[in-house]
Design an enzyme around this catalytic site. Structure first.
Site, PDB file in Angstrom:
ATOM      1  N   LYS A 252      11.381  -2.612   1.461  1.00 53.54           N
ATOM      2  CA  LYS A 252      12.259  -1.439   1.562  1.00 53.54           C
ATOM      3  C   LYS A 252      12.411  -1.003   3.021  1.00 53.54           C
ATOM      4  CE  LYS A 252       9.501   1.025  -1.091  1.00 53.54           C
ATOM      5  NZ  LYS A 252       8.411   0.063  -1.365  1.00 53.54           N
TER       6      LYS A 252
ATOM      7  N   ARG B 260       9.968   8.769  -6.348  1.00 53.13           N
ATOM      8  CA  ARG B 260       8.925   7.912  -6.908  1.00 53.13           C
ATOM      9  C   ARG B 260       8.459   8.383  -8.265  1.00 53.13           C
ATOM     10  NH1 ARG B 260       6.883   5.835  -1.715  1.00 53.13           N
ATOM     11  NH2 ARG B 260       5.252   4.330  -2.101  1.00 53.13           N
TER      12      ARG B 260
ATOM     13  N   ARG C 136      -1.844  -0.395   8.756  1.00 51.61           N
ATOM     14  CA  ARG C 136      -2.015   0.844   7.997  1.00 51.61           C
ATOM     15  C   ARG C 136      -3.353   0.872   7.273  1.00 51.61           C
ATOM     16  NH1 ARG C 136       3.607   1.540   4.781  1.00 51.61           N
ATOM     17  NH2 ARG C 136       2.140   2.075   3.119  1.00 51.61           N
TER      18      ARG C 136
ATOM     19  N   ARG D 110       0.907  -7.326   7.101  1.00 47.96           N
ATOM     20  CA  ARG D 110       1.856  -6.431   7.788  1.00 47.96           C
ATOM     21  C   ARG D 110       1.219  -5.727   8.990  1.00 47.96           C
ATOM     22  NH1 ARG D 110       4.765  -1.870   4.445  1.00 47.96           N
ATOM     23  NH2 ARG D 110       2.636  -1.448   3.776  1.00 47.96           N
TER      24      ARG D 110
ATOM     25  N   ARG E 106      -1.799   1.443  -5.589  1.00 47.90           N
ATOM     26  CA  ARG E 106      -0.379   1.727  -5.327  1.00 47.90           C
ATOM     27  C   ARG E 106       0.506   1.038  -6.366  1.00 47.90           C
ATOM     28  NH1 ARG E 106      -0.680  -0.168   0.658  1.00 47.90           N
ATOM     29  NH2 ARG E 106       1.582  -0.025   0.779  1.00 47.90           N
TER      30      ARG E 106
HETATM   31  P1  AP5 Z   1       7.982  -3.594   4.186  1.00 41.55           P
HETATM   32  O1  AP5 Z   1       9.435  -3.607   4.520  1.00 41.55           O
HETATM   33  O2  AP5 Z   1       7.079  -2.839   5.087  1.00 41.55           O
HETATM   34  O3  AP5 Z   1       7.766  -3.154   2.650  1.00 41.55           O
HETATM   35  P2  AP5 Z   1       7.954  -1.754   1.924  1.00 41.55           P
HETATM   36  O4  AP5 Z   1       8.654  -1.999   0.630  1.00 41.55           O
HETATM   37  O5  AP5 Z   1       8.581  -0.752   2.856  1.00 41.55           O
HETATM   38  O6  AP5 Z   1       6.442  -1.444   1.624  1.00 41.55           O
HETATM   39  P3  AP5 Z   1       5.526  -0.162   1.830  1.00 41.55           P
HETATM   40  O7  AP5 Z   1       4.115  -0.613   1.679  1.00 41.55           O
HETATM   41  O8  AP5 Z   1       5.864   0.571   3.099  1.00 41.55           O
HETATM   42  O9  AP5 Z   1       5.927   0.658   0.611  1.00 41.55           O
HETATM   43  P4  AP5 Z   1       5.092   1.711  -0.037  1.00 41.55           P
HETATM   44  O10 AP5 Z   1       6.100   2.201  -1.003  1.00 41.55           O
HETATM   45  O11 AP5 Z   1       3.798   1.339  -0.594  1.00 41.55           O
HETATM   46  O12 AP5 Z   1       4.667   2.660   1.196  1.00 41.55           O
HETATM   47  P5  AP5 Z   1       5.195   4.057   1.702  1.00 41.55           P
HETATM   48  O13 AP5 Z   1       5.029   4.092   3.171  1.00 41.55           O
HETATM   49  O14 AP5 Z   1       6.516   4.402   1.096  1.00 41.55           O
HETATM   50  O15 AP5 Z   1       7.503  -5.117   4.058  1.00 41.55           O
HETATM   51  C1  AP5 Z   1       6.147  -5.446   3.818  1.00 41.55           C
HETATM   52  C2  AP5 Z   1       5.761  -6.693   4.643  1.00 41.55           C
HETATM   53  O16 AP5 Z   1       6.498  -7.812   4.161  1.00 41.55           O
HETATM   54  C3  AP5 Z   1       6.108  -6.574   6.140  1.00 41.55           C
HETATM   55  O17 AP5 Z   1       5.086  -7.177   6.888  1.00 41.55           O
HETATM   56  C4  AP5 Z   1       7.427  -7.343   6.291  1.00 41.55           C
HETATM   57  O18 AP5 Z   1       7.556  -7.921   7.596  1.00 41.55           O
HETATM   58  C5  AP5 Z   1       7.308  -8.405   5.195  1.00 41.55           C
HETATM   59  N1  AP5 Z   1       8.612  -8.717   4.588  1.00 41.55           N
HETATM   60  C6  AP5 Z   1       9.589  -7.823   4.236  1.00 41.55           C
HETATM   61  N2  AP5 Z   1      10.644  -8.465   3.677  1.00 41.55           N
HETATM   62  C7  AP5 Z   1      10.304  -9.803   3.665  1.00 41.55           C
HETATM   63  C8  AP5 Z   1      10.985 -10.974   3.202  1.00 41.55           C
HETATM   64  N3  AP5 Z   1      12.203 -10.920   2.637  1.00 41.55           N
HETATM   65  N4  AP5 Z   1      10.338 -12.153   3.331  1.00 41.55           N
HETATM   66  C9  AP5 Z   1       9.091 -12.229   3.886  1.00 41.55           C
HETATM   67  N5  AP5 Z   1       8.417 -11.162   4.362  1.00 41.55           N
HETATM   68  C10 AP5 Z   1       9.002  -9.963   4.241  1.00 41.55           C
HETATM   69  O19 AP5 Z   1       4.137   5.034   1.011  1.00 41.55           O
HETATM   70  C11 AP5 Z   1       2.786   5.076   1.414  1.00 41.55           C
HETATM   71  C12 AP5 Z   1       2.057   6.180   0.660  1.00 41.55           C
HETATM   72  O20 AP5 Z   1       2.668   7.467   0.943  1.00 41.55           O
HETATM   73  C13 AP5 Z   1       2.099   6.087  -0.878  1.00 41.55           C
HETATM   74  O21 AP5 Z   1       1.091   5.232  -1.380  1.00 41.55           O
HETATM   75  C14 AP5 Z   1       1.883   7.565  -1.270  1.00 41.55           C
HETATM   76  O22 AP5 Z   1       0.533   7.942  -1.128  1.00 41.55           O
HETATM   77  C15 AP5 Z   1       2.672   8.311  -0.209  1.00 41.55           C
HETATM   78  N6  AP5 Z   1       4.093   8.536  -0.599  1.00 41.55           N
HETATM   79  C16 AP5 Z   1       5.196   8.026   0.029  1.00 41.55           C
HETATM   80  N7  AP5 Z   1       6.330   8.448  -0.579  1.00 41.55           N
HETATM   81  C17 AP5 Z   1       5.925   9.235  -1.614  1.00 41.55           C
HETATM   82  C18 AP5 Z   1       6.635   9.938  -2.632  1.00 41.55           C
HETATM   83  N8  AP5 Z   1       7.973   9.906  -2.709  1.00 41.55           N
HETATM   84  N9  AP5 Z   1       5.912  10.629  -3.555  1.00 41.55           N
HETATM   85  C19 AP5 Z   1       4.561  10.680  -3.495  1.00 41.55           C
HETATM   86  N10 AP5 Z   1       3.816  10.020  -2.550  1.00 41.55           N
HETATM   87  C20 AP5 Z   1       4.502   9.313  -1.627  1.00 41.55           C
END
Ligand code: AP5
Length: 219
Positions: A14, A88, A161, A127, A172
């Site tokens: 994402k 979410r 992270r 990552r 997660r």
């Molecule tokens: P990346 O693009 O970083 O993946 P992502 O989907 O953004 O993954 P996240 O881990 O950031 O999502 P998340 O939802 O767990 O975390 P968030 O920060 O929102 O890609 C991942 C890796 O793969 C990278 O190394 C990239 O280079 C590689 N990659 C990407 N595409 C690729 C491809 N096509 N081929 C090969 N490699 C590829 O949330 C973190 C925490 O915050 C949550 O756990 C929660 O505690 C809190 N939080 C956030 N939002 C909320 C909410 N709305 N409500 C409640 N709590 C929340």
């Protein structure tokens, strides 16, 4: 104005695709994860509680994240937004609908990034990101050109992270399947859902998203 949601489990890509859309289409990325990571460094009691919840892999309360999004939408009434990691939960989805209505905006598309769970561990554990500009890298699939130096801004502040470990990822994923995956049905019923294969090469995923967006803008 175009407003879209990128929906998918942790590591689906994402953030990677949202950053491309910012660059290619001038949209604004609203990542609640990034906002919460900023809040956790604030040194406040709220920041400390947020950090503890995030490191465990659980979800922060709806009230906090809805408040963060509300603030951003009010601050930029003309913006086109990519909602990355929000909503979410079903209450967050209802709240987003109300916030968009209030500001005369529409949701143009909800793009579900479909990936195989087995691929997520490798994505998450490999990552790293730039602490200065937020560029996202991967040890294998997207290393920096020069080791230890961000390609985008030249910073050497490359970070991993605290929640990017297998134990936190399992939590997660559990949160995703229990609380977030029902949104797939929710947005399907609203007629907003499209799916792309998130397992492809990054450029192929970007092309699939572009195809959805090119056919999606509502009047
Ligand atoms: P990346 O693009 O970083 O993946 P992502 O989907 O953004 O993954 P996240 O881990 O950031 O999502 P998340 O939802 O767990 O975390 P968030 O920060 O929102 O890609 C991942 C890796 O793969 C990278 O190394 C990239 O280079 C590689 N990659 C990407 N595409 C690729 C491809 N096509 N081929 C090969 N490699 C590829 O949330 C973190 C925490 O915050 C949550 O756990 C929660 O505690 C809190 N939080 C956030 N939002 C909320 C909410 N709305 N409500 C409640 N709590 C929340």
């Amino acid at each position: 104005m175009t407003n879209i949601i990128l929906l998918g489990p942790p590591g689906a890509g994402k953030g990677t695709q949202a950053r491309r859309l910012v660059e290619e289409r001038g949209m604004t990325q609203l990542s609640t994860g990034d906002m919460l990571r900023e809040a956790r460094t604030s040194g406040t009691e709220m920041g400390r509680r947020v950090a503890e919840v995030m490191d465990r892999g659980s979800l922060v309360t709806d009230e906090i994240v809805i408040g963060l999004i509300d603030e951003k939408l009010r601050a930029n009434p003309e913006g086109s937004f990519i909602f990355d990691g929000f909503p979410r939960t079903l209450p967050q989805a209802d709240a987003l609908g109300a916030l968009l209505d209030r500001s005369g905006r529409k949701l143009d598309a909800v793009i579900e990034m479909q990936v195989d769970d087995a691929a997520l561990v490798a994505r998450i554990t490999g990552r790293f990101t730039c602490g200065n500009c937020g560029e996202v890298y991967h040890d294998v699939t997207r290393p920096t050109a020069k080791p230890g130096v961000c390609d985008a801004c030249g910073s050497t502040d490359l970070r991993r992270r605290a929640d990017d470990n297998e134990e936190s990822l399992r939590q997660r994923l559990m949160e995703y399947y229990k609380k977030t995956s029902p949104l797939i049905g929710y947005y399907y019923a609203l007629g907003d859902l499209s799916a792309v294969d998130g397992l492809g090469e990054m450029d192929a995923v970007a092309a699939d998203i572009a195809a959805v967006l090119n056919g999606a803008q509502k009047p």
